[in-house]
Scaffold this active site. Structure first.
Site, short mmCIF file in Angstrom:
data_model
loop_
_atom_site.label_atom_id
_atom_site.label_comp_id
_atom_site.label_asym_id
_atom_site.label_seq_id
_atom_site.Cartn_x
_atom_site.Cartn_y
_atom_site.Cartn_z
N GLU A 1 -2.04 9.01 -0.78
CA GLU A 1 -2.35 8.39 -2.06
C GLU A 1 -1.74 9.23 -3.19
O GLU A 1 -1.98 10.44 -3.30
CB GLU A 1 -3.86 8.27 -2.23
CG GLU A 1 -4.29 7.52 -3.47
CD GLU A 1 -5.80 7.37 -3.55
OE1 GLU A 1 -6.31 7.11 -4.65
OE2 GLU A 1 -6.46 7.53 -2.49
N ASN B 1 -14.82 5.58 6.91
CA ASN B 1 -13.71 4.95 7.61
C ASN B 1 -12.98 5.95 8.51
O ASN B 1 -12.53 5.60 9.61
CB ASN B 1 -12.72 4.32 6.63
CG ASN B 1 -13.22 3.00 6.08
OD1 ASN B 1 -13.88 2.23 6.79
ND2 ASN B 1 -12.92 2.72 4.82
N GLU C 1 0.81 -1.22 0.00
CA GLU C 1 0.00 0.00 0.00
C GLU C 1 0.85 1.27 0.00
O GLU C 1 0.42 2.31 -0.52
CB GLU C 1 -0.93 0.00 1.22
CG GLU C 1 -1.99 -1.10 1.23
CD GLU C 1 -3.05 -0.88 0.16
OE1 GLU C 1 -3.30 0.28 -0.22
OE2 GLU C 1 -3.61 -1.88 -0.31
#
Length: 378
Positions: free
Chosen positions: A248, A317, A239
């Site tokens: 990201e 989340n 990740e």
């Protein structure tokens, strides 16, 4: 009982049939009275906790009679070597996963031994004895079903601390960071890395202290705990690009810092309003984002893209992770990227709680690495 003159091990077992359940967590009359001479067989020496796996046909815990029979076989075996030993089953872990032949279930016994012997390496002698093929065959006979007994693994050792005021409630687990040392952690990462071993260990310890019934890297056998650690690291390395990225890349790979705040330029964005791809009707307030004060960039605190070791994304989340960790991730979701301890905390939270089958259960219960990937990426 000793005060009334009952001192032999056989007689004590007769008048106190439950004595075997307490190991050395009992007082003898020598502990209570100055004139007392009675002691408990095997107590007063070195202490060792081991895990021994039983592969069985019926997935259930060993009953009290089976536990007593197992411990008696240990006492008899070590008695042949003139080693006095007290044996008690401290805990049992019923685990699912690959078995042997028809033996689909397996039980991990956490067994406490207290040992008295003049032998120099008495702990080594105990481990060699309980790992012998002869003993494992005999130990399997203590179970009232077909069973195969596997190798014993040391969990903890320490000098004797008996008697104690309360029985041991659960086995002590070695810190996973004695396995994942800073040297090993750093060897996994690109240089310079955005993540540190110290912050990872702090987050693990904090989570386990706050969630005693849902601990990470603490369930099952020693090998199972290592498997979970390997699976966790494999996912977070993927990740983060080998610990290189905290945000990201398609959303904030191009960024700038102004007055301590991070501003992002998502791929394809030049100016004007921007619709956050990670905005749902549930969770932190989000939606269309206006231009920031920095030309061609957006305020990172308004976006819910992937951040941290597991690239936490989506506003729902962020609100749930923030609640679990007691931090506000709605006002400033970029704390997951800026504060490493929070970042690791969100990764552990996601690993332990998200998915129809969590990543944690995928490893510990199902022995399924692919299930961890599915829990994280769908």
């Amino acid at each position: 009982a000793q005060w009334f003159g009952i001192t032999s091990e056989l007689a004590l077992n007769y008048v106190l049939p439950n004595i075997r359940n307490f190991g050395c967590d009992l007082y003898s009359d020598s502990d209570l009275f100055e004139s007392g001479t009675g002691t408990i067989y095997g107590c007063g020496g070195d202490v060792i906790d081991v895990e021994q796996t039983f592969y069985v046909t019926e997935p259930r815990l060993l009953n009290p009679d089976e536990q007593v029979q197992f411990c008696q076989k240990v006492v008899d075996k070590l008695g042949e070597k003139e080693v006095e030993i007290k044996c008690v089953v401290l805990n049992q872990i019923l685990a699912a996963g690959p078995g042997r032949r028809r033996l689909d279930g397996h039980i991990v016994l956490v067994v406490g031994y207290e040992i008295t012997s003049s032998e120099a390496d008495v702990i080594g002698a105990v481990i060699n004895s309980v790992n012998s093929e002869e003993f494992q065959t005999e130990a399997a006979e203590s179970v009232q079903m077909e069973a195969v007994v596997d190798t014993a693994v040391v969990v903890t050792t320490s000098p004797s601390a008996s008697p104690t005021t309360a029985p041991t409630q659960s086995p002590t687990r070695p810190d996973i960071c004695t396995v994942l040392t800073p040297t090993i952690f750093n060897s996994l990462a690109q240089s310079p890395a955005s993540y540190t071993s110290a912050a990872f260990c702090t987050a693990v310890n904090d989570w386990n202290a706050q969630n005693p019934d849902a601990q990470i890297f603490m369930e099952g056998t020693q090998m199972t705990r290592k498997h979970e650690l390997a699976a966790f690291l494999g996912n977070v390395l993927h990740e983060t690009g080998d610990f290189a990225h905290v945000r990201e890349q398609t959303k904030c790979g191009t960024n700038t810092e102004q007055n301590g705040n991070i501003y992002c330029q998502p791929n394809g964005y030049s100016s004007g309003n921007y619709d956050d791809d990670y905005c749902s009707t549930d969770g932190c307030t989000c939606g269309t984002i206006s231009d920031s004060t920095v030309t061609n960039y957006l305020d990172a605190t308004k976006l819910f893209f992937g951040r941290g070791p597991i690239q936490l994304s989506w506003n729902y989340n962020y609100i749930d992770a923030g609640s679990a960790l007691s931090v506000d991730l709605c006002t400033d979701p970029d704390r997951v990227a800026k504060e490493e301890a929070i970042g690791w905390g969100t990764a552990i939270w996601f690993w332990m709680t998200r998915g129809d089958t969590t990543a944690h259960n995928s490893v510990v219960v199902n022995s399924d690495f692919g299930g961890t990937v599915n829990a994280i990426n769908g």
